[in-house]
Write an enzyme that holds these catalytic residues in place. Sequence first.
Site, PDB file in Angstrom:
ATOM      1  CE1 TYR A   1      -4.140  -1.951   1.116  1.00  0.00           C
ATOM      2  CE2 TYR A   1      -2.404  -3.396   1.920  1.00  0.00           C
ATOM      3  CZ  TYR A   1      -3.721  -3.184   1.576  1.00  0.00           C
ATOM      4  OH  TYR A   1      -4.627  -4.207   1.685  1.00  0.00           O
TER       5      TYR A   1
ATOM      6  CE  LYS B   1      -5.200  -5.127  -4.602  1.00  0.00           C
ATOM      7  NZ  LYS B   1      -6.229  -4.219  -4.970  1.00  0.00           N
TER       8      LYS B   1
ATOM      9  CG  HIS C   1      -8.400   0.536  -2.909  1.00  0.00           C
ATOM     10  ND1 HIS C   1      -9.148  -0.447  -2.303  1.00  0.00           N
ATOM     11  CD2 HIS C   1      -9.261   1.541  -3.187  1.00  0.00           C
ATOM     12  CE1 HIS C   1     -10.407  -0.062  -2.223  1.00  0.00           C
ATOM     13  NE2 HIS C   1     -10.503   1.143  -2.748  1.00  0.00           N
TER      14      HIS C   1
END
Length: 300
Positions: free
Chosen positions: A237, A276, A245
């Site tokens: 993070y 991601k 997020h």
Amino acid sequence: MEAPPCSQVEELQQEQEHGSSLVVGLSLCDSAPLLWRFQDLKTVRSNSLVGALLGSLPRTPRQNIRLGRPLLLMPEEERVLREHHGAAALSAWNQVRNRDAAGAAELRQRYEEEQQRSLEEQSILALEDRKLALLRAMTSSSGSESGAGSDEALQCRLLALEQNFSFPRSALAVQLSTARAGLSHCQEACAFLEADRPIREQDSPRRDARYQVFRDLWGRGFFLTSAGKFGGDFLVYPGDPLRFHAHFIAVCLTLDESICMLDVLSVARLGSNVKKTVLLCSPAPDGSVHYTSLQWSGMM
């Protein structure tokens, strides 16, 4: 990968030099490090260490959406704290406390006094609830009829309830005292957990690789949590997980470790689905860490 400007390692070292860093107390269950004290939770959070809450809340014990103490630390988080002299086991303090029999008796007396005070408080609250229930029942049954007679009857019923009401100790709500958590009351269990027989393997190339990656990313100012649900080692993070997020899924590999192409495609596709970037992280012999990012762009 752009890192935040402030280094957590430098921050922790500066705090220790100025004497402002607090040492957290670790309670070990098997080889799992737990934090029980509220001040310890604040300390590790201020040092960008997240952990995972395990305990249930006293008022809502039958749900697992919001959890409370204790806080379970990852092995890498515990090792970072120990290397920077920011953590110590609570077992030594418990042993010193056990040597004083008078101190143990005083703790027991204090506990009994707290239980008695809690019983009295809950008895008052239970009586108020019964009064409100009686008031609602008599008001609804009387309907539109009102007057001095009904008010007098209501007062008599409330007075009789107050005189005859008793709150049994068996109905006392359980109080979990987390501030004094430990195994000081059970010598056999304490000795078992202090024995030199770790449940998990402590020294392995993969564990060392995970720790070097964790230390490097944490030192750059990132927050890290476990990424077991995402097929990786860590979720990375850019700030506190309560506000941000995760941007990366870190997969830790040694430099000489081979990886199947299907596994590479799987983790890259997974990272794309959850928005991601996947990082293949490999520590080098000189202490640095090599990062390779993967992004899914479709089949050729």
